[in-house]
Scaffold this active site. Structure first.
Site, short mmCIF file in Angstrom:
data_model
loop_
_atom_site.label_atom_id
_atom_site.label_comp_id
_atom_site.label_asym_id
_atom_site.label_seq_id
_atom_site.Cartn_x
_atom_site.Cartn_y
_atom_site.Cartn_z
N HIS A 56 0.83 -1.20 0.00
CA HIS A 56 0.00 0.00 0.00
C HIS A 56 0.87 1.25 0.00
CE1 HIS A 56 0.70 -0.51 4.33
NE2 HIS A 56 0.15 0.66 4.58
N HIS A 58 1.33 3.94 1.91
CA HIS A 58 1.86 4.71 3.06
C HIS A 58 3.39 4.83 3.02
CE1 HIS A 58 -1.98 4.07 5.68
NE2 HIS A 58 -2.07 5.13 4.91
N ASP A 60 5.66 4.78 5.26
CA ASP A 60 6.50 3.85 6.01
C ASP A 60 6.65 2.51 5.28
OD1 ASP A 60 3.71 3.44 6.82
OD2 ASP A 60 4.45 2.06 8.35
N HIS A 61 6.01 2.38 4.10
CA HIS A 61 6.14 1.17 3.28
C HIS A 61 6.77 1.47 1.92
CE1 HIS A 61 3.41 -1.23 5.96
NE2 HIS A 61 3.23 0.01 6.39
N HIS A 114 -7.58 -0.84 5.51
CA HIS A 114 -6.56 0.09 6.04
C HIS A 114 -6.37 1.24 5.04
CE1 HIS A 114 -2.91 1.39 8.08
NE2 HIS A 114 -2.23 1.25 6.96
N ASP A 131 -0.30 -3.86 6.23
CA ASP A 131 -0.98 -3.37 7.43
C ASP A 131 -2.45 -3.80 7.47
OD1 ASP A 131 1.38 -2.11 8.00
OD2 ASP A 131 0.65 -0.07 7.75
N HIS A 169 4.36 -4.79 10.82
CA HIS A 169 4.68 -4.10 12.07
C HIS A 169 4.79 -5.07 13.24
CE1 HIS A 169 4.26 0.15 10.81
NE2 HIS A 169 3.36 -0.32 9.96
FE FE Z 1 2.54 0.75 8.21
ZN ZN Z 2 -0.06 1.61 6.55
#
Ligand code: FE
Ligand code: ZN
Length: 256
Positions: A56, A58, A60-61, A114, A131, A169
């Site tokens: 996805h 985001h 942080d990915h 998400h 996530d 995570h």
């Molecule tokens: Fe994440």
């Molecule tokens: Zn995420």
């Protein structure tokens, strides 16, 4: 079917970037939110990065994608989503992602909830679910409805129970605290919670978990189980099994 080796690359405070290799000197990574730790691990293992898989959009990915793709000329595969800028090919439900240089293929499942375009990859006994599904938990509903998340989790729950779940995570310890508030009498959950506590105290990762075990301990995969529905009804008397129960326990978790 090739055997895969999956290495955890910790990033930020609690992310895992997954490195997939098959014994040769080429590899893939899933959700590289940061290039630095990936570069160090590639060097440590003497590997060339050929493929980047994204679940996805985001940051942080995806934060490390531009640098890694540029450095290694790696192919970038992810969901249909214009918010992911450096992607070469996008994949939808039922499609197969081929990684010919590794001799691997993964199937794609669309798992919105998400985020609206979240996908998961599964194959070789392994599920990379970003996530959407966490060990003993699930992702927050940033862009999707409880109905969508319920449908997404139902799809994941149908995969073989022996499947290893590589989520993105390390949230398992706090997820266990919440799950025990929902199902204090769940014996499998009590056992998993003490394992997780010991694991974290020793500085070890709790990931991957096994899908079969998640079905027994993860309240978000148990929204039709009487004990979970009852816990939801204690907060919202009208909660029906399924998505309505998921909605109640997800918002409970958001403020837990
Ligand atoms: Fe994440
Ligand atoms: Zn995420």
């Amino acid at each position: 079917m090739s055997e895969i080796t999956v290495t955890a690359i910790p990033a930020f405070s609690d992310n895992y970037i997954w490195l997939i290799s098959t014994g040769g000197n080429e590899c893939a990574v899933v959700d590289p939110g940061d290039a630095g730790p990936v570069l160090r691990e590639l060097q440590r293992q003497g590997l060339e990065l050929r493929y980047i898989l994204l679940t996805h959009h985001h940051a942080d990915h995806t934060g490390g994608v531009a640098e890694l793709a540029d450095r290694f000329d790696a192919a970038v595969y992810g969901p249909h989503d214009t918010r992911i800028p450096d992607q070469h090919q996008s994949f939808a439900e039922g499609e197969t992602v081929s990684l010919p240089l590794l001799g691997l293929e993964f199937q794609v499942i669309e798992v919105p909830g998400h985020t609206s375009s979240h996908i998961a990859f599964h194959g070789h006994g392994s599920l990379f679910c970003g996530d959407t599904l966490f060990s003993v938990g699930c992702g927050r509903l940033f862009e999707g409805s409880p109905d969508q998340m319920q449908t997404s989790l139902d799809k994941l729950a149908c995969l073989p129970p022996s499947m290893r779940v590589f989520c993105a995570h390390e949230y398992t310890l706090s997820n266990c605290d919440f799950a025990l508030a929902v199902e204090p009498d769940n014996k499998d959950l009590q056992r998993r919670a003490s394992e997780v506590e010991a694991c974290r105290a020793a500085g070890r990762s709790t990931i991957p978990s096994e899908l079969g075990e998640e079905l027994a301990v993860n309240p978000f995969l148990r929204t039709r189980c009487p004990s979970v529905v009852e816990a939801a009804r204690n907060r919202h008397p009208a909660a029906e099994p399924g998505a309505a129960t998921l909605a109640v326990i997800r918002s409970w978790k958001d403020s837990f």
